[in-house]
Write a protein that holds these residues in place. Sequence first.
Motif, PDB file in Angstrom:
ATOM      1  N   GLY A 128       0.801  -1.217   0.000  1.00  0.00           N
ATOM      2  CA  GLY A 128       0.000   0.000   0.000  1.00  0.00           C
ATOM      3  C   GLY A 128       0.833   1.266   0.000  1.00  0.00           C
ATOM      4  N   ASP A 129       2.062   1.221   0.574  1.00  0.00           N
ATOM      5  CA  ASP A 129       2.914   2.411   0.610  1.00  0.00           C
ATOM      6  C   ASP A 129       3.777   2.557  -0.632  1.00  0.00           C
ATOM      7  OD1 ASP A 129       4.748   0.395   0.920  1.00  0.00           O
ATOM      8  OD2 ASP A 129       5.495   1.044   2.879  1.00  0.00           O
ATOM      9  N   GLY A 130       3.540   1.692  -1.635  1.00  0.00           N
ATOM     10  CA  GLY A 130       4.269   1.812  -2.897  1.00  0.00           C
ATOM     11  C   GLY A 130       5.493   0.937  -3.015  1.00  0.00           C
ATOM     12  N   ALA A 131       5.832   0.172  -1.955  1.00  0.00           N
ATOM     13  CA  ALA A 131       6.998  -0.717  -2.022  1.00  0.00           C
ATOM     14  C   ALA A 131       6.683  -1.939  -2.886  1.00  0.00           C
ATOM     15  CB  ALA A 131       7.399  -1.158  -0.611  1.00  0.00           C
ATOM     16  N   TRP A 132       7.721  -2.470  -3.533  1.00  0.00           N
ATOM     17  CA  TRP A 132       7.569  -3.621  -4.434  1.00  0.00           C
ATOM     18  C   TRP A 132       8.276  -4.847  -3.862  1.00  0.00           C
ATOM     19  CZ3 TRP A 132       4.537  -3.638  -8.678  1.00  0.00           C
ATOM     20  CH2 TRP A 132       4.186  -2.410  -9.253  1.00  0.00           C
ATOM     21  N   LEU A 133       7.741  -6.019  -4.185  1.00  0.00           N
ATOM     22  CA  LEU A 133       8.405  -7.279  -3.881  1.00  0.00           C
ATOM     23  C   LEU A 133       9.239  -7.673  -5.088  1.00  0.00           C
ATOM     24  CD1 LEU A 133       8.653  -9.702  -1.864  1.00  0.00           C
ATOM     25  CD2 LEU A 133       6.896 -10.831  -3.254  1.00  0.00           C
ATOM     26  N   MET A 134      10.553  -7.876  -4.888  1.00  0.00           N
ATOM     27  CA  MET A 134      11.441  -8.183  -6.001  1.00  0.00           C
ATOM     28  C   MET A 134      12.395  -9.304  -5.599  1.00  0.00           C
ATOM     29  SD  MET A 134      12.143  -4.370  -7.518  1.00  0.00           S
ATOM     30  CE  MET A 134      12.217  -4.996  -9.199  1.00  0.00           C
ATOM     31  N   GLU A 135      13.133  -9.805  -6.560  1.00  0.00           N
ATOM     32  CA  GLU A 135      14.143 -10.817  -6.266  1.00  0.00           C
ATOM     33  C   GLU A 135      15.380 -10.557  -7.116  1.00  0.00           C
ATOM     34  OE1 GLU A 135      13.073 -14.802  -7.271  1.00  0.00           O
ATOM     35  OE2 GLU A 135      12.699 -14.383  -9.387  1.00  0.00           O
ATOM     36  N   ARG A 136      16.522 -10.946  -6.570  1.00  0.00           N
ATOM     37  CA  ARG A 136      17.764 -10.852  -7.339  1.00  0.00           C
ATOM     38  C   ARG A 136      18.022 -12.198  -7.983  1.00  0.00           C
ATOM     39  NH1 ARG A 136      21.025  -6.989  -7.717  1.00  0.00           N
ATOM     40  NH2 ARG A 136      20.344  -5.969  -5.794  1.00  0.00           N
ATOM     41  N   ARG A 137      18.232 -12.191  -9.295  1.00  0.00           N
ATOM     42  CA  ARG A 137      18.430 -13.440 -10.016  1.00  0.00           C
ATOM     43  C   ARG A 137      19.813 -14.012  -9.710  1.00  0.00           C
ATOM     44  NH1 ARG A 137      14.697 -14.467 -13.907  1.00  0.00           N
ATOM     45  NH2 ARG A 137      16.147 -15.748 -15.098  1.00  0.00           N
ATOM     46  N   PRO A 138      19.986 -15.330  -9.850  1.00  0.00           N
ATOM     47  CA  PRO A 138      21.295 -15.933  -9.600  1.00  0.00           C
ATOM     48  C   PRO A 138      22.374 -15.294 -10.470  1.00  0.00           C
ATOM     49  CG  PRO A 138      19.606 -17.619  -9.860  1.00  0.00           C
ATOM     50  CD  PRO A 138      18.971 -16.321 -10.234  1.00  0.00           C
TER      51      PRO A 138
ATOM     52  N   GLY B 256      11.611  -0.103  -1.598  1.00  0.00           N
ATOM     53  CA  GLY B 256      10.724   1.014  -1.282  1.00  0.00           C
ATOM     54  C   GLY B 256      10.368   1.851  -2.502  1.00  0.00           C
ATOM     55  N   LYS B 257       9.279   2.580  -2.379  1.00  0.00           N
ATOM     56  CA  LYS B 257       8.782   3.400  -3.485  1.00  0.00           C
ATOM     57  C   LYS B 257       9.844   4.352  -4.007  1.00  0.00           C
ATOM     58  CE  LYS B 257       5.234   6.901  -4.477  1.00  0.00           C
ATOM     59  NZ  LYS B 257       4.058   7.638  -3.906  1.00  0.00           N
ATOM     60  N   HIS B 258      10.608   4.971  -3.108  1.00  0.00           N
ATOM     61  CA  HIS B 258      11.595   5.964  -3.541  1.00  0.00           C
ATOM     62  C   HIS B 258      12.929   5.340  -3.950  1.00  0.00           C
ATOM     63  CE1 HIS B 258       8.834   9.091  -2.378  1.00  0.00           C
ATOM     64  NE2 HIS B 258       8.739   8.603  -1.147  1.00  0.00           N
ATOM     65  N   GLU B 259      13.125   4.060  -3.655  1.00  0.00           N
ATOM     66  CA  GLU B 259      14.333   3.356  -4.092  1.00  0.00           C
ATOM     67  C   GLU B 259      14.141   2.728  -5.471  1.00  0.00           C
ATOM     68  OE1 GLU B 259      15.665   0.498  -1.123  1.00  0.00           O
ATOM     69  OE2 GLU B 259      14.423   1.553   0.342  1.00  0.00           O
ATOM     70  N   PHE B 260      12.897   2.482  -5.825  1.00  0.00           N
ATOM     71  CA  PHE B 260      12.601   1.757  -7.064  1.00  0.00           C
ATOM     72  C   PHE B 260      12.788   2.663  -8.282  1.00  0.00           C
ATOM     73  CE2 PHE B 260       9.345   0.587 -10.284  1.00  0.00           C
ATOM     74  CZ  PHE B 260       9.870  -0.645 -10.655  1.00  0.00           C
ATOM     75  N   ARG B 261      13.616   2.193  -9.223  1.00  0.00           N
ATOM     76  CA  ARG B 261      13.828   2.921 -10.473  1.00  0.00           C
ATOM     77  C   ARG B 261      13.560   1.968 -11.631  1.00  0.00           C
ATOM     78  NH1 ARG B 261      19.170   6.144 -11.326  1.00  0.00           N
ATOM     79  NH2 ARG B 261      20.001   4.023 -11.423  1.00  0.00           N
ATOM     80  N   PRO B 262      12.473   2.171 -12.383  1.00  0.00           N
ATOM     81  CA  PRO B 262      12.179   1.280 -13.514  1.00  0.00           C
ATOM     82  C   PRO B 262      13.336   1.178 -14.499  1.00  0.00           C
ATOM     83  CG  PRO B 262      10.307   2.701 -13.063  1.00  0.00           C
ATOM     84  CD  PRO B 262      11.435   3.200 -12.206  1.00  0.00           C
ATOM     85  N   SER B 263      14.114   2.255 -14.622  1.00  0.00           N
ATOM     86  CA  SER B 263      15.229   2.246 -15.575  1.00  0.00           C
ATOM     87  C   SER B 263      16.323   1.265 -15.184  1.00  0.00           C
ATOM     88  CB  SER B 263      15.823   3.647 -15.721  1.00  0.00           C
ATOM     89  OG  SER B 263      16.316   4.113 -14.468  1.00  0.00           O
ATOM     90  N   ASP B 264      16.334   0.826 -13.907  1.00  0.00           N
ATOM     91  CA  ASP B 264      17.336  -0.146 -13.471  1.00  0.00           C
ATOM     92  C   ASP B 264      16.964  -1.575 -13.846  1.00  0.00           C
ATOM     93  OD1 ASP B 264      18.803   1.881 -12.390  1.00  0.00           O
ATOM     94  OD2 ASP B 264      18.416   1.394 -10.291  1.00  0.00           O
ATOM     95  N   LEU B 265      15.726  -1.768 -14.259  1.00  0.00           N
ATOM     96  CA  LEU B 265      15.278  -3.124 -14.586  1.00  0.00           C
ATOM     97  C   LEU B 265      15.822  -3.571 -15.933  1.00  0.00           C
ATOM     98  CD1 LEU B 265      11.490  -2.783 -13.663  1.00  0.00           C
ATOM     99  CD2 LEU B 265      13.227  -4.035 -12.360  1.00  0.00           C
ATOM    100  N   PRO B 266      16.145  -4.862 -16.069  1.00  0.00           N
ATOM    101  CA  PRO B 266      16.447  -5.366 -17.410  1.00  0.00           C
ATOM    102  C   PRO B 266      15.215  -5.211 -18.297  1.00  0.00           C
ATOM    103  CG  PRO B 266      16.256  -7.168 -15.828  1.00  0.00           C
ATOM    104  CD  PRO B 266      16.231  -5.900 -15.044  1.00  0.00           C
ATOM    105  N   THR B 267      15.423  -5.143 -19.597  1.00  0.00           N
ATOM    106  CA  THR B 267      14.357  -4.760 -20.528  1.00  0.00           C
ATOM    107  C   THR B 267      13.110  -5.618 -20.390  1.00  0.00           C
ATOM    108  OG1 THR B 267      16.020  -3.975 -22.090  1.00  0.00           O
ATOM    109  CG2 THR B 267      13.829  -4.365 -22.956  1.00  0.00           C
TER     110      THR B 267
END
Length: 351
Positions: free
Chosen positions: A250-260, A328-339
């Motif tokens: 609800g606060d904008g944080a995302w669940l993510m994982e780091r790939r091997p 967190g919402k302010h740590e998340f940068r879509p540009s950092d994601l692989p395509t």
Amino acid sequence: MRDGKDLDVSGVLLAWYDRHARDLPWRVGPADRAAGMCPDPYRVWLSEVMLQQTTVAAVRDYFHRFTARWPTVEALAAAPDEQVMGEWAGLGYYARARNLLKCARTVAGEMGGRFPASHDALRGLPGIGPYTAAAIAAIAFDQPETVLDGNVERVMARFHDIHDPLPAAKPLLKERAAALTPMRRPGDYAQAVMDLGATICTPRSPACGICPLRDPCLARASGTAAELPKKSPKKPKPTRHGYVYLARRGDGAWLMERRPDKGLLGGMLGWPGSDWTAAPAEAPPFGAEWQSLGEDVRHTFTHFHLVLKVRTAVLPDGLQPEGFKIVGKHEFRPSDLPTVMRKAYDLWRGQ
């Protein structure tokens, strides 16, 4: 008409390069080189790694950002992995970014920040193969190495009218390229041949009329330039399937994982997901009423096509499934994601 044996090919190409060299951010141009300015091996190495399987146009902005943020190999070596991987996002072939860091840390930690000058020593560094070693040795250290990229292969195939298809023709093309590599200004010569292929001896509609090698070019004489180099038929790419799971609090944080670290997108932060197979099983990171976005993500890698079904859910406050990361919402940068992961995010955002 004189043939290539009678013509000073390197002299003709170097004279052409002196007038028409491309202005590239990692390059020391011929005038500056003649005035005594030497290329920075760090910038040459960085550009060559970035340019693998990628175009000059795609690399320019990445190169500017990397060198502004990490102007030396020591600075890059000291950078946190996630920052480098984030800046690399979008260039693809992420094993290159992992090897980039390994190589930088080897050069900074074991070699006093100085790249070796010889082809063999360069080959011993992480992520540096035969082509990259030859390019660095020639361009950064003016060693008479034969640099054979796609542009050079095309120039050699046309200049000698070689119809053997690639990739089987590579040894022959390298042999012909080596025979023309001069002892004088080999670094400028290597860049001259690449520039010729990139600007005049182009894949389609080569500008033979203004080519400095038009007279001795055997393919131009025989009218076969436009059809060379020949290539063996490509095998059709298989299609793999998978699921990705986008869960937001609800606060904008995302669940993510780091790939091997090993494998596709190794070390990159992305969405939790299933294996990529012909018939994947759903594997949500936690129990919830996962909703389908109704549209699939489609992406093509070097060896296969990928179709991902996107599932979304609300991440309950306080829940952090084991093995995953809360961003967190302010740590998340879509540009950092692989395509491919950014495509899933863009699809979610567009709903």
